[in-house]
Design an enzyme around this catalytic site. Structure first.
Site, PDB file in Angstrom:
ATOM      1  CD  GLU A 153      10.981  -8.641  -7.088  1.00  0.00           C
ATOM      2  OE1 GLU A 153      10.823  -9.939  -7.755  1.00  0.00           O
ATOM      3  OE2 GLU A 153      10.046  -8.156  -6.435  1.00  0.00           O
ATOM      4  CE  LYS A 205       7.586   2.131  -6.322  1.00  0.00           C
ATOM      5  NZ  LYS A 205       8.572   1.638  -7.064  1.00  0.00           N
ATOM      6  CG  ASN A 209       6.080   1.539 -10.356  1.00  0.00           C
ATOM      7  OD1 ASN A 209       7.388   1.655 -10.744  1.00  0.00           O
ATOM      8  ND2 ASN A 209       5.852   0.779  -9.202  1.00  0.00           N
ATOM      9  CB  CYS A 261       5.731  -2.853  -8.527  1.00  0.00           C
ATOM     10  SG  CYS A 261       6.926  -3.440  -6.891  1.00  0.00           S
TER      11      CYS A 261
HETATM   12  P1  NAD Z   1       7.301  -8.852   0.499  1.00  0.00           P
HETATM   13  O1  NAD Z   1       6.250  -9.377   0.484  1.00  0.00           O
HETATM   14  O2  NAD Z   1       8.409  -9.433  -0.524  1.00  0.00           O
HETATM   15  O3  NAD Z   1       7.656  -8.489   1.723  1.00  0.00           O
HETATM   16  C1  NAD Z   1       6.905  -7.938   2.958  1.00  0.00           C
HETATM   17  C2  NAD Z   1       7.547  -8.487   4.045  1.00  0.00           C
HETATM   18  O4  NAD Z   1       6.627  -7.840   5.036  1.00  0.00           O
HETATM   19  C3  NAD Z   1       7.260 -10.278   4.193  1.00  0.00           C
HETATM   20  O5  NAD Z   1       8.389 -10.913   4.559  1.00  0.00           O
HETATM   21  C4  NAD Z   1       6.186 -10.295   5.164  1.00  0.00           C
HETATM   22  O6  NAD Z   1       6.358 -11.356   6.071  1.00  0.00           O
HETATM   23  C5  NAD Z   1       6.505  -9.098   6.000  1.00  0.00           C
HETATM   24  N1  NAD Z   1       5.306  -8.417   7.015  1.00  0.00           N
HETATM   25  C6  NAD Z   1       4.052  -8.391   6.608  1.00  0.00           C
HETATM   26  N2  NAD Z   1       3.555  -7.964   7.906  1.00  0.00           N
HETATM   27  C7  NAD Z   1       4.160  -7.751   8.599  1.00  0.00           C
HETATM   28  C8  NAD Z   1       4.230  -7.333  10.118  1.00  0.00           C
HETATM   29  N3  NAD Z   1       3.100  -6.988  10.587  1.00  0.00           N
HETATM   30  N4  NAD Z   1       5.293  -7.189  10.800  1.00  0.00           N
HETATM   31  C9  NAD Z   1       6.476  -7.674  10.083  1.00  0.00           C
HETATM   32  N5  NAD Z   1       6.583  -8.064   8.824  1.00  0.00           N
HETATM   33  C10 NAD Z   1       5.430  -8.177   8.150  1.00  0.00           C
HETATM   34  O7  NAD Z   1       7.029  -7.282  -0.378  1.00  0.00           O
HETATM   35  P2  NAD Z   1       8.243  -6.489  -1.193  1.00  0.00           P
HETATM   36  O8  NAD Z   1       8.127  -6.987  -2.523  1.00  0.00           O
HETATM   37  O9  NAD Z   1       9.474  -6.264  -0.448  1.00  0.00           O
HETATM   38  O10 NAD Z   1       7.396  -5.387  -1.058  1.00  0.00           O
HETATM   39  C11 NAD Z   1       7.198  -4.314  -0.007  1.00  0.00           C
HETATM   40  C12 NAD Z   1       6.642  -3.083  -0.342  1.00  0.00           C
HETATM   41  O11 NAD Z   1       7.749  -2.117  -1.255  1.00  0.00           O
HETATM   42  C13 NAD Z   1       5.419  -3.039  -1.224  1.00  0.00           C
HETATM   43  O12 NAD Z   1       4.655  -1.768  -0.682  1.00  0.00           O
HETATM   44  C14 NAD Z   1       5.747  -2.878  -2.608  1.00  0.00           C
HETATM   45  O13 NAD Z   1       5.144  -2.478  -3.420  1.00  0.00           O
HETATM   46  C15 NAD Z   1       7.176  -1.818  -2.439  1.00  0.00           C
HETATM   47  N6  NAD Z   1       8.151  -2.178  -3.418  1.00  0.00           N
HETATM   48  C16 NAD Z   1       8.287  -3.348  -3.970  1.00  0.00           C
HETATM   49  C17 NAD Z   1       9.519  -3.542  -4.906  1.00  0.00           C
HETATM   50  C18 NAD Z   1       9.729  -5.044  -5.397  1.00  0.00           C
HETATM   51  O14 NAD Z   1      10.562  -4.775  -6.438  1.00  0.00           O
HETATM   52  N7  NAD Z   1       9.322  -5.812  -4.898  1.00  0.00           N
HETATM   53  C19 NAD Z   1      10.059  -2.491  -5.400  1.00  0.00           C
HETATM   54  C20 NAD Z   1       9.659  -1.084  -4.770  1.00  0.00           C
HETATM   55  C21 NAD Z   1       8.772  -1.132  -4.049  1.00  0.00           C
END
Ligand code: NAD
Length: 440
Positions: A153, A205, A209, A261
């Site tokens: 991010e 992954k 981390n 994360c």
């Molecule tokens: P987030 O919470 O920002 O986004 C998740 C989205 O999924 C939300 O907008 C939510 O409304 C939506 N959602 C949930 N249930 C749903 C459904 N049933 N149908 C449709 N949409 C649905 O999460 P994020 O930070 O983007 O992380 C997502 C994944 O990626 C996680 O597993 C996280 O560990 C991984 N990840 C995150 C980052 C990061 O920097 N944020 C980096 C690498 C990996």
């Protein structure tokens, strides 16, 4: 290619937008009506530098759209990415309920073969479990791949379009070829596209981390020790970093790691280890050290003021878990705020972008300040929690004039102890000594 990205959060929105920008037709799916409303009205529900311009451009070119209709998105897409959240459940393991509800929705909607790519961070064995679930439920053939995301991010677009590497876990080479083609525009400078088993990809992954978190907890523990024995952790950092086996990256002492994360992924890997019959000694220690480190500023504040925090005013600079994001998930600032509020302190907080999220969480309990200097008015001390660039070179004279007492607790080592003493501040930082301030 026609793509669907399910889950339009930090990862899904960046993934969908960057794939649209390389010429694909992308439909982003989410079940949060508020998020979809903001996107439909041309807004961006998160703060991520550069994202709005890219979203606007690709929407205008009709390559990017948003919907809550998962079935329609599945029917018109060749490849479906799942990027829903996998937050921590009460027992430390990841909560996969969103993932399963999406998998079931995909299974019910699929009428032609599709490739389903799991981008969410999921424990080892999840790809195999998704394959089994789809085999029971879907009416046509499918392939499932694991493609963990490594973006950061605050630098998410750059990380996505110039990745260090792309990791892909597949069972069949032809599936890897489809994904290789999709990622090709981002790998033109010979970035590695690493194809492996889904199990190795899922582990990669978490191991990445866990390694990053370990570095942070390690240097934090060393910083605390340096402070106690009269050494300066910055000098020690320089002393070790030139050894190429160690290096300088990710070895900055501070107030502990946060975000959506590292904390949850370290705990999730611990849970995986335990269920595999391995005691995760290092992972547990990394988590424990981090939880303690989130209290480090609080301990210093208590030592300075004694028990008399009730009625005092403290300024806080930086709320997000790191600079260039508005994300407050597991941010070290939350622990400090909660402890200070419990002790009866009045808090004047500033963050360049995270104030709206803080206001949603704390309402009227905090005083929100648009500018860093505004937060300092009549403050008995300043605590710096996030290393936003704009905090690096402040006007120290102005700071002293605004504050009731010249006391700074710096959780990010932004300034030099000698410089702060010369400016007349009591200056407490991480892993370095405090020098008695010069009287003005
Ligand atoms: P987030 O919470 O920002 O986004 C998740 C989205 O999924 C939300 O907008 C939510 O409304 C939506 N959602 C949930 N249930 C749903 C459904 N049933 N149908 C449709 N949409 C649905 O999460 P994020 O930070 O983007 O992380 C997502 C994944 O990626 C996680 O597993 C996280 O560990 C991984 N990840 C995150 C980052 C990061 O920097 N944020 C980096 C690498 C990996």
């Amino acid at each position: 290619m026609k793509l669907a990205v399910v889950g339009t959060g930090y990862v899904g929105l960046v993934t969908g937008t960057c794939f649209a920008d390389s010429g694909n037709e992308v439909i982003c799916v989410d079940n949060d009506p508020e998020k979809l409303r903001v996107l439909e009205e041309g807004g961006i529900p998160i703060y991520e530098p550069g994202l709005k311009e890219l979203v606007d451009w690709n929407r205008a070119q009709l390559r990017l759209s948003f919907t809550d209709d998962l079935a329609a998105a599945v029917q018109r897409s060749d490849v479906i990415f799942i990027a829903v959240g996998t937050p921590q459940a009460a027992d430390g393991s990841p909560d996969l309920s969103s993932l399963w509800s999406v998998v079931d929705g995909i299974a019910d909607a699929m009428s032609e073969p599709r490739i389903i790519v799991i981008k969410s961070t999921v424990p080892v064995g999840t790809t195999a479990a998704v394959e089994r679930r789809l085999a029971e439920r879907a009416k046509c053939s499918f392939e499932v791949a694991s493609n963990p995301e490594f973006l950061k991010e605050g630098a998410a677009i750059d990380d996505f379009v110039r990745p260090d590497r792309v990791v892909l876990g597949v069972r069949k080479p032809e599936v890897a070829e489809v994904l290789r083609q999709l990622y090709a525009p981002f790998l033109r400078t010979d970035r590695p596209f690493l194809v492996m088993s889904p199990e190795s990809s899922e582990m990669t992954k978490y191991v990445a981390n866990a390694m990053l978190a370990t570095k942070i907890s390690f240097i934090n523990e060393m910083a605390n020790l340096c402070e106690r024995v009269g050494a300066d952790v910055n000098e020690v950092r320089r002393g070790i970093g030139h050894d190429q086996r160690i290096g300088f990256a990710f070895l900055f002492p501070g107030v502990g790691y946060g975000g959506s994360c590292l904390p949850k992924d370290v705990r999730a890997l611990s849970a995986v280890a335990r269920s595999a019959g391995i005691e995760p000694h290092i992972l547990d220690a990394v988590d424990r050290v981090n939880e303690a480190q989130k209290r480090v500023l609080w301990e210093k504040i208590k030592r300075h003021f004694g028990d008399g925090l009730a009625g005092r005013t403290l300024a806080i600079w930086g709320l997000s878990f790191k600079p260039r994001t508005d994300d407050l998930r597991e941010a070290p600032s939350l622990m400090l705020i909660n402890l200070l509020l419990d002790a009866g302190a009045k808090l004047r907080v500033h963050d360049p972008v995270a104030i709206p999220n803080a206001r949603r969480r704390y309402g009227e309990l905090l005083i929100y300040c648009d500018l860093p200097y505004g937060a300092l008015e009549q403050a008995d001390a300043l605590a710096i929690v996030t290393e936003w660039n704009e905090f690096r070179n402040p006007d120290f004279e102005l700071m002293r004039r605004l504050m009731r007492q010249p006391v700074v607790f710096d959780g990010r080592n932004l300034y030099e102890p000698e410089q702060m003493a010369r400016h007349g501040f009591w200056y407490y930082s991480i892993g370095r000594r405090t020098i008695k301030p010069v009287e003005p």
